[in-house]
Design a protein around this motif. Structure first.
Motif, PDB file in Angstrom:
ATOM      1  N   SER A 103     -11.997  16.051   4.681  1.00  0.00           N
ATOM      2  CA  SER A 103     -10.728  15.974   3.971  1.00  0.00           C
ATOM      3  C   SER A 103     -10.963  15.668   2.501  1.00  0.00           C
ATOM      4  CB  SER A 103      -9.833  14.912   4.609  1.00  0.00           C
ATOM      5  OG  SER A 103     -10.433  13.648   4.535  1.00  0.00           O
ATOM      6  N   ALA A 104      -9.878  15.408   1.783  1.00  0.00           N
ATOM      7  CA  ALA A 104      -9.944  15.198   0.344  1.00  0.00           C
ATOM      8  C   ALA A 104     -10.843  14.021  -0.006  1.00  0.00           C
ATOM      9  CB  ALA A 104      -8.537  14.968  -0.199  1.00  0.00           C
ATOM     10  N   ALA A 105     -11.154  13.910  -1.272  1.00  0.00           N
ATOM     11  CA  ALA A 105     -12.078  12.887  -1.742  1.00  0.00           C
ATOM     12  C   ALA A 105     -11.567  11.494  -1.424  1.00  0.00           C
ATOM     13  CB  ALA A 105     -12.279  13.046  -3.255  1.00  0.00           C
ATOM     14  N   SER A 106     -12.489  10.542  -1.327  1.00  0.00           N
ATOM     15  CA  SER A 106     -12.147   9.169  -1.001  1.00  0.00           C
ATOM     16  C   SER A 106     -11.424   8.518  -2.171  1.00  0.00           C
ATOM     17  CB  SER A 106     -13.416   8.390  -0.669  1.00  0.00           C
ATOM     18  OG  SER A 106     -14.288   8.390  -1.776  1.00  0.00           O
ATOM     19  N   PRO A 107     -10.762   7.358  -1.927  1.00  0.00           N
ATOM     20  CA  PRO A 107     -10.035   6.687  -2.995  1.00  0.00           C
ATOM     21  C   PRO A 107     -10.945   6.323  -4.162  1.00  0.00           C
ATOM     22  CG  PRO A 107      -9.489   5.743  -0.856  1.00  0.00           C
ATOM     23  CD  PRO A 107     -10.623   6.679  -0.641  1.00  0.00           C
ATOM     24  N   SER A 108     -10.362   6.214  -5.305  1.00  0.00           N
ATOM     25  CA  SER A 108     -11.116   5.851  -6.500  1.00  0.00           C
ATOM     26  C   SER A 108     -11.786   4.498  -6.316  1.00  0.00           C
ATOM     27  CB  SER A 108     -10.172   5.796  -7.707  1.00  0.00           C
ATOM     28  OG  SER A 108     -10.808   5.180  -8.794  1.00  0.00           O
ATOM     29  N   ALA A 109     -12.992   4.387  -6.835  1.00  0.00           N
ATOM     30  CA  ALA A 109     -13.707   3.116  -6.750  1.00  0.00           C
ATOM     31  C   ALA A 109     -12.994   2.015  -7.530  1.00  0.00           C
ATOM     32  CB  ALA A 109     -15.131   3.297  -7.259  1.00  0.00           C
ATOM     33  N   ALA A 110     -12.034   2.401  -8.375  1.00  0.00           N
ATOM     34  CA  ALA A 110     -11.339   1.412  -9.187  1.00  0.00           C
ATOM     35  C   ALA A 110     -10.322   0.612  -8.377  1.00  0.00           C
ATOM     36  CB  ALA A 110     -10.647   2.101 -10.360  1.00  0.00           C
ATOM     37  N   ARG A 111     -10.025   1.029  -7.179  1.00  0.00           N
ATOM     38  CA  ARG A 111      -9.054   0.292  -6.364  1.00  0.00           C
ATOM     39  C   ARG A 111      -9.543   0.199  -4.921  1.00  0.00           C
ATOM     40  NH1 ARG A 111      -6.082   3.304  -2.804  1.00  0.00           N
ATOM     41  NH2 ARG A 111      -5.917   5.559  -3.152  1.00  0.00           N
ATOM     42  N   ARG A 112      -9.013  -0.797  -4.224  1.00  0.00           N
ATOM     43  CA  ARG A 112      -9.325  -0.929  -2.813  1.00  0.00           C
ATOM     44  C   ARG A 112      -8.521   0.085  -2.012  1.00  0.00           C
ATOM     45  NH1 ARG A 112     -10.905  -6.140  -0.649  1.00  0.00           N
ATOM     46  NH2 ARG A 112      -9.050  -6.263   0.676  1.00  0.00           N
ATOM     47  N   PRO A 113      -9.095   0.626  -0.958  1.00  0.00           N
ATOM     48  CA  PRO A 113      -8.324   1.546  -0.105  1.00  0.00           C
ATOM     49  C   PRO A 113      -7.130   0.829   0.510  1.00  0.00           C
ATOM     50  CG  PRO A 113     -10.670   1.631   0.402  1.00  0.00           C
ATOM     51  CD  PRO A 113     -10.470   0.456  -0.496  1.00  0.00           C
ATOM     52  N   ARG A 114      -6.126   1.610   0.877  1.00  0.00           N
ATOM     53  CA  ARG A 114      -4.938   1.084   1.559  1.00  0.00           C
ATOM     54  C   ARG A 114      -4.983   1.553   3.014  1.00  0.00           C
ATOM     55  NH1 ARG A 114      -0.226   2.857   0.442  1.00  0.00           N
ATOM     56  NH2 ARG A 114       0.840   0.878   0.858  1.00  0.00           N
ATOM     57  N   VAL A 115      -4.816   0.602   3.936  1.00  0.00           N
ATOM     58  CA  VAL A 115      -4.889   0.892   5.365  1.00  0.00           C
ATOM     59  C   VAL A 115      -3.612   0.426   6.044  1.00  0.00           C
ATOM     60  CG1 VAL A 115      -6.121   0.443   7.523  1.00  0.00           C
ATOM     61  CG2 VAL A 115      -7.409   0.726   5.399  1.00  0.00           C
ATOM     62  N   LEU A 116      -3.002   1.322   6.812  1.00  0.00           N
ATOM     63  CA  LEU A 116      -1.844   0.988   7.637  1.00  0.00           C
ATOM     64  C   LEU A 116      -2.337   0.730   9.057  1.00  0.00           C
ATOM     65  CD1 LEU A 116       1.205   0.840   8.309  1.00  0.00           C
ATOM     66  CD2 LEU A 116       1.165   3.322   8.585  1.00  0.00           C
ATOM     67  N   GLU A 128     -10.860  -7.266   5.043  1.00  0.00           N
ATOM     68  CA  GLU A 128     -12.070  -7.704   4.345  1.00  0.00           C
ATOM     69  C   GLU A 128     -12.540  -6.687   3.306  1.00  0.00           C
ATOM     70  OE1 GLU A 128     -15.013  -8.716   7.202  1.00  0.00           O
ATOM     71  OE2 GLU A 128     -13.823 -10.318   8.125  1.00  0.00           O
ATOM     72  N   TRP A 129     -12.067  -5.431   3.435  1.00  0.00           N
ATOM     73  CA  TRP A 129     -12.516  -4.403   2.481  1.00  0.00           C
ATOM     74  C   TRP A 129     -11.376  -3.518   1.979  1.00  0.00           C
ATOM     75  CZ3 TRP A 129     -11.801   0.772   3.749  1.00  0.00           C
ATOM     76  CH2 TRP A 129     -11.423   1.021   5.069  1.00  0.00           C
ATOM     77  N   ALA A 130     -10.160  -3.728   2.493  1.00  0.00           N
ATOM     78  CA  ALA A 130      -9.042  -2.860   2.120  1.00  0.00           C
ATOM     79  C   ALA A 130      -7.771  -3.673   1.962  1.00  0.00           C
ATOM     80  CB  ALA A 130      -8.840  -1.777   3.177  1.00  0.00           C
ATOM     81  N   ASP A 131      -6.797  -3.077   1.278  1.00  0.00           N
ATOM     82  CA  ASP A 131      -5.451  -3.652   1.228  1.00  0.00           C
ATOM     83  C   ASP A 131      -4.699  -3.180   2.466  1.00  0.00           C
ATOM     84  OD1 ASP A 131      -5.954  -4.892  -1.194  1.00  0.00           O
ATOM     85  OD2 ASP A 131      -5.201  -3.214  -2.374  1.00  0.00           O
ATOM     86  N   VAL A 132      -4.301  -4.106   3.285  1.00  0.00           N
ATOM     87  CA  VAL A 132      -3.775  -3.802   4.614  1.00  0.00           C
ATOM     88  C   VAL A 132      -2.291  -4.107   4.688  1.00  0.00           C
ATOM     89  CG1 VAL A 132      -3.878  -4.493   7.053  1.00  0.00           C
ATOM     90  CG2 VAL A 132      -5.985  -4.182   5.750  1.00  0.00           C
ATOM     91  N   VAL A 133      -1.578  -3.263   5.403  1.00  0.00           N
ATOM     92  CA  VAL A 133      -0.212  -3.557   5.819  1.00  0.00           C
ATOM     93  C   VAL A 133      -0.117  -3.268   7.305  1.00  0.00           C
ATOM     94  CG1 VAL A 133       0.636  -1.238   5.224  1.00  0.00           C
ATOM     95  CG2 VAL A 133       2.241  -3.160   5.383  1.00  0.00           C
ATOM     96  N   VAL A 134       0.535  -4.162   8.022  1.00  0.00           N
ATOM     97  CA  VAL A 134       0.703  -4.033   9.469  1.00  0.00           C
ATOM     98  C   VAL A 134       2.142  -3.638   9.763  1.00  0.00           C
ATOM     99  CG1 VAL A 134       0.679  -5.266  11.679  1.00  0.00           C
ATOM    100  CG2 VAL A 134      -1.102  -5.717   9.979  1.00  0.00           C
ATOM    101  N   VAL A 135       2.317  -2.582  10.551  1.00  0.00           N
ATOM    102  CA  VAL A 135       3.649  -2.168  11.007  1.00  0.00           C
ATOM    103  C   VAL A 135       3.523  -1.885  12.500  1.00  0.00           C
ATOM    104  CG1 VAL A 135       5.589  -0.604  10.721  1.00  0.00           C
ATOM    105  CG2 VAL A 135       4.107  -1.112   8.764  1.00  0.00           C
ATOM    106  N   ALA A 136       4.198  -2.689  13.322  1.00  0.00           N
ATOM    107  CA  ALA A 136       4.005  -2.603  14.766  1.00  0.00           C
ATOM    108  C   ALA A 136       5.326  -2.819  15.495  1.00  0.00           C
ATOM    109  CB  ALA A 136       2.986  -3.646  15.217  1.00  0.00           C
ATOM    110  N   PRO A 137       5.396  -2.366  16.748  1.00  0.00           N
ATOM    111  CA  PRO A 137       6.625  -2.581  17.530  1.00  0.00           C
ATOM    112  C   PRO A 137       6.904  -4.063  17.739  1.00  0.00           C
ATOM    113  CG  PRO A 137       5.197  -0.938  18.577  1.00  0.00           C
ATOM    114  CD  PRO A 137       4.386  -1.591  17.500  1.00  0.00           C
ATOM    115  N   ASP A 138       8.181  -4.401  17.830  1.00  0.00           N
ATOM    116  CA  ASP A 138       8.519  -5.806  18.043  1.00  0.00           C
ATOM    117  C   ASP A 138       8.312  -6.247  19.489  1.00  0.00           C
ATOM    118  OD1 ASP A 138      10.658  -4.428  19.114  1.00  0.00           O
ATOM    119  OD2 ASP A 138      12.191  -5.418  17.898  1.00  0.00           O
ATOM    120  N   VAL A 139       8.209  -5.281  20.419  1.00  0.00           N
ATOM    121  CA  VAL A 139       7.878  -5.565  21.814  1.00  0.00           C
ATOM    122  C   VAL A 139       6.867  -4.521  22.272  1.00  0.00           C
ATOM    123  CG1 VAL A 139      10.091  -6.641  22.365  1.00  0.00           C
ATOM    124  CG2 VAL A 139       9.798  -4.177  22.692  1.00  0.00           C
TER     125      VAL A 139
END
Length: 263
Positions: A2-15, A36-47
């Motif tokens: 796939s396309a090139a990886s994120p710029s080294a100037a920023r941390r990757p974003r992971v959902l 530990e290596w990425a900017d993370v956001v968690v989105v999950a079912p409430d049950v």
């Protein structure tokens, strides 16, 4: 790839999503390892939303709520009153596209035919349909029915970093399963023949009306074949299966053309 990886100037974003729900220890371990290596956001079912497959909610509105009670520390975490696929849709559209979608770590493996009904895999499929590299993670329990996610989460983070750096081919996700005990190594595997044989239990409620409970027994025909996902984890290996989202039986196109009636 796939396309090139994120710029080294920023941390990757992971959902990070799952089907066991926002309070599952598996998603907590996965989210913390990714952070530990990425900017993370968690989105999950409430049950819990296990075995709901790739369902999308279209007949009612969905609620998307920030939660601080799920034990993710500084990681932003949101709960959705919908399916795992709903979580990825809302997470991407409301928070912005990430560099990677990961789902899990599921309580229990997802092997063979499980992939068709697994909510864990469905969250990764939804990421894939949105054009995002995606990985699903699942783990077997030990004989006592217990789970220890530390080593699995650490490996998940290592693999995720490689995927962000190298990309994945279009329309391909990774389905990863961990054995119950400390892994002997890693096997890149094909999806095996694991399936469930359904049974139907019929009972009566206090008013004498029938109700039905779908149950089943796990079966597999390739438990001795370590080239399959089922065989690999039962031999004590981590199974990494590349799964292509292409349902066409390419080898049968000519045969079916030969007997499909004309209008």
């Amino acid at each position: 790839m796939s396309a090139a990886s994120p710029s080294a100037a920023r941390r990757p974003r992971v959902l990070v999503a799952n089907d066991d729900g926002i309070f599952s220890p598996g998603i907590k371990a996965l989210g913390l390892a990714m952070s530990e290596w990425a900017d993370v956001v968690v989105v999950a079912p409430d049950v819990e939303q296990s075995a709901v497959g790739h369902g999308i909610t279209i007949r009612r509105p969905l609620r998307f709520k920030h939660t601080a009670a799920a034990g993710f520390g500084d990681i932003p975490a949101y709960r959705v009153d919908g399916t795992p696929a709903d979580c990825v849709v809302l997470g991407v559209h409301l928070l912005g596209p990430p560099d990677l979608v990961v789902s899990g770590i599921n309580i229990g493996p997802n092997l063979g035919d499980d992939l068709t009904h697994s909510g864990t895999v469905a969250a990764a499929i939804e990421g894939l349909t949105l054009g995002l590299p995606s990985i699903a993670f699942s783990q077997m329990s030990n004989p006592a029915g217990e789970y220890e996610f530390g080593a699995s989460a650490a490996y998940a983070a290592k693999l995720a970093r490689e995927v962000v750096a190298r990309g994945l081919p279009p329309r391909v996700l990774l389905n990863v399963n961990f054995p119950a005990q400390a892994a002997r190594g890693v096997r890149v595997t094909r999806v095996g023949a694991h399936r469930w044989v359904d049974s139907l239990l019929t009972r009566q409620d206090p008013e004498g009306r029938d109700y039905h409970w779908v149950a089943g027994v796990s079966t597999a025909h390739d438990s001795d074949d370590e080239s399959t996902d089922y065989g690999a984890i039962h031999a004590g290996y981590v199974s990494v299966s590349p799964v292509r989202l292409d349902l066409t039986a390419q080898d049968l196109l000519g045969e079916v053309e030969g007997y499909a009636p004309a209008l």
